[in-house]
Design a protein around this motif. Structure first.
Motif, PDB file in Angstrom:
ATOM      1  N   ASP A 245      -2.750   2.189  -9.117  1.00  0.00           N
ATOM      2  CA  ASP A 245      -3.656   2.810  -8.146  1.00  0.00           C
ATOM      3  C   ASP A 245      -4.460   1.738  -7.384  1.00  0.00           C
ATOM      4  O   ASP A 245      -5.685   1.752  -7.344  1.00  0.00           O
ATOM      5  N   ARG A 246      -3.721   0.827  -6.749  1.00  0.00           N
ATOM      6  CA  ARG A 246      -4.344  -0.263  -6.010  1.00  0.00           C
ATOM      7  C   ARG A 246      -3.465  -0.604  -4.811  1.00  0.00           C
ATOM      8  O   ARG A 246      -2.355  -0.077  -4.660  1.00  0.00           O
ATOM      9  N   LEU A 247      -3.956  -1.507  -3.973  1.00  0.00           N
ATOM     10  CA  LEU A 247      -3.224  -1.923  -2.789  1.00  0.00           C
ATOM     11  C   LEU A 247      -2.773  -3.374  -2.942  1.00  0.00           C
ATOM     12  O   LEU A 247      -3.484  -4.202  -3.521  1.00  0.00           O
ATOM     13  N   LEU A 248      -1.591  -3.670  -2.406  1.00  0.00           N
ATOM     14  CA  LEU A 248      -1.071  -5.029  -2.343  1.00  0.00           C
ATOM     15  C   LEU A 248      -0.881  -5.385  -0.875  1.00  0.00           C
ATOM     16  O   LEU A 248      -0.411  -4.563  -0.089  1.00  0.00           O
ATOM     17  N   ALA A 249      -1.246  -6.602  -0.519  1.00  0.00           N
ATOM     18  CA  ALA A 249      -1.087  -7.043   0.867  1.00  0.00           C
ATOM     19  C   ALA A 249      -0.439  -8.418   0.874  1.00  0.00           C
ATOM     20  O   ALA A 249      -0.321  -9.076  -0.163  1.00  0.00           O
TER      21      ALA A 249
ATOM     22  N   TYR B   6       1.381   2.383  -6.968  1.00  0.00           N
ATOM     23  CA  TYR B   6       1.002   3.647  -7.597  1.00  0.00           C
ATOM     24  C   TYR B   6       0.901   3.531  -9.112  1.00  0.00           C
ATOM     25  O   TYR B   6       0.279   4.378  -9.761  1.00  0.00           O
ATOM     26  N   ASP B   7       1.495   2.491  -9.716  1.00  0.00           N
ATOM     27  CA  ASP B   7       1.374   2.311 -11.161  1.00  0.00           C
ATOM     28  C   ASP B   7      -0.043   1.918 -11.558  1.00  0.00           C
ATOM     29  O   ASP B   7      -0.493   2.224 -12.675  1.00  0.00           O
TER      30      ASP B   7
ATOM     31  N   GLY C  26       6.285  -8.523   5.576  1.00  0.00           N
ATOM     32  CA  GLY C  26       6.058  -7.171   5.078  1.00  0.00           C
ATOM     33  C   GLY C  26       6.356  -7.088   3.597  1.00  0.00           C
ATOM     34  O   GLY C  26       7.010  -7.963   3.025  1.00  0.00           O
ATOM     35  N   LEU C  27       5.883  -6.019   2.962  1.00  0.00           N
ATOM     36  CA  LEU C  27       6.174  -5.817   1.550  1.00  0.00           C
ATOM     37  C   LEU C  27       6.107  -4.328   1.231  1.00  0.00           C
ATOM     38  O   LEU C  27       5.462  -3.559   1.950  1.00  0.00           O
ATOM     39  N   THR C  28       6.787  -3.941   0.149  1.00  0.00           N
ATOM     40  CA  THR C  28       6.724  -2.567  -0.326  1.00  0.00           C
ATOM     41  C   THR C  28       6.858  -2.558  -1.839  1.00  0.00           C
ATOM     42  O   THR C  28       7.570  -3.384  -2.426  1.00  0.00           O
ATOM     43  N   TYR C  29       6.153  -1.627  -2.464  1.00  0.00           N
ATOM     44  CA  TYR C  29       6.155  -1.539  -3.927  1.00  0.00           C
ATOM     45  C   TYR C  29       7.338  -0.700  -4.376  1.00  0.00           C
ATOM     46  O   TYR C  29       7.563   0.409  -3.874  1.00  0.00           O
TER      47      TYR C  29
ATOM     48  N   ASP D 148      -1.711   6.282  -0.029  1.00  0.00           N
ATOM     49  CA  ASP D 148      -1.830   6.355  -1.478  1.00  0.00           C
ATOM     50  C   ASP D 148      -1.464   7.745  -1.976  1.00  0.00           C
ATOM     51  O   ASP D 148      -1.066   8.626  -1.200  1.00  0.00           O
ATOM     52  N   LYS D 149      -1.599   7.973  -3.275  1.00  0.00           N
ATOM     53  CA  LYS D 149      -1.171   9.231  -3.888  1.00  0.00           C
ATOM     54  C   LYS D 149      -1.999  10.427  -3.414  1.00  0.00           C
ATOM     55  O   LYS D 149      -1.569  11.570  -3.525  1.00  0.00           O
TER      56      LYS D 149
END
Length: 323
Positions: free
Chosen positions: A102-106, A99-100, A137-140, A303-304
């Motif tokens: 506004d993109r996706l990480l995989a 969210y910092d 898995g991952l999380t921001y 997303d937001k």
């Protein structure tokens, strides 16, 4: 759009096939028929089909009982359907929203890489992961920090994303190991999601058995004195068997609800703050509006703006938006 539903016209167009099927069924003895029915029942039980159908019926019958306070999965439609992210990419196993930026990480696990994508599923950067064991898995977490779930070790590694594309070393990560219900058949932590407001991380164990834990004080302990609280929330996933396994999850800060993804049962379920069932969405073609069943859905995030994203092995990207 193709469909896997066999229409009445097509059934009428194949009388010979119907006759062959009737002959085959008549040739089976009573015990063989009983075994066939028993096998179908066992398969339905294994995939939790009865529970899923009951959940879909409950959503259809009651509708959204708290508009604005639920995610309400039946309200989502497919806007990007099985888009390949990049040629040759495989073993896509998790996704999260940054969210910092506004993109996706995989994340992938063979080879192990952290990927940066835009919200249309276009690949923008790749970070090799060096020294990790089985990244699933991952999380921001905010502030360029990412928590990575290592399935084999049941370990949560916290890394900081470099400003440029470069290798990320496991030796530079801070980690916590939750050696709870250890499994030797590659059925450890498959997913992870983070509640920013309460500094609470959810760790999701795939199956044999399915388990759900929350780890409170994650970032506070990294930045200051160690003060972690681990809570077993497995009762949440035992209360309603809506998925044969658990692939990933997403904590929605707007509603406080938890979304859980099942690869084998091809669905997403929504649970409220007490772990009670709220809604369900299928990732099958006939129930979910997809061109084909999602082959192996492994990652889930939002997303937001409330858009929903799913990734599936080998390299497929899905986007859903609220109607």
């Amino acid at each position: 759009m193709t469909t896997q539903t066999l229409t009445q016209d097509r059934l009428r167009a194949h009388p010979r096939q119907r006759r062959r099927l009737r002959v085959r069924l008549r040739s089976l003895g009573p015990l063989a028929l009983l075994a066939l029915v028993a096998g179908l029942c066992v398969q339905a039980y294994r995939l939790c089909l009865v529970e899923q159908l009951q959940a879909h019926w409950q959503n259809y019958r009651t509708g959204d009982t708290a508009p604005g306070r639920n995610v309400w999965l039946p309200g989502y439609r497919v806007t990007i359907d099985a888009k390949p992210i990049a040629p040759g990419l495989r073993n896509l196993s998790g996704i999260t929203y940054d969210y910092d930026h506004d993109r996706l990480l995989a994340i992938t696990n063979m080879p192990m890489e952290l990927l940066v994508m835009n919200k249309e599923g276009d690949l923008e950067a790749r970070y090799p992961l060096v020294g990790f064991e089985d990244t699933e898995g991952l999380t921001y977490l905010g502030g360029n920090r990412v928590a990575i779930a290592d399935e084999d070790q049941q370990r949560l590694d916290v890394i900081t994303l470099p400003p440029r594309e470069q290798a990320i070393l496991a030796s530079s990560a801070q980690s916590i190991t939750l050696a709870l219900g250890l499994s030797h058949n590659n059925k450890g932590f498959e997913g992870v999601t983070y509640d920013t407001r309460n500094d609470r991380l959810f760790a999701i164990k795939e199956r044999d058995p399915q388990q759900l834990y929350s780890v409170s004080g994650m970032l506070r302990s990294i930045q200051g004195p160690l003060n972690l609280t681990v809570t077993d929330l497995t009762a949440w996933v035992e209360r309603g068997r809506y998925g044969r396994d658990l692939s990933d999850g997403y904590y929605d800060p707007r509603t406080g609800h938890l979304l859980l993804l099942s690869d084998q049962s091809m669905n997403i379920t929504e649970l409220d703050e007490q772990g009670r069932f709220v809604s369900i969405r299928s990732l099958r073609s006939n129930l979910g509006g997809l061109q084909q069943d999602a082959p192996q859905a492994e990652g889930l995030t939002m997303d937001k703006d409330g858009n929903l994203y799913v990734v599936s092995e080998p390299n497929l990207f899905y986007q859903f938006q609220k109607r």
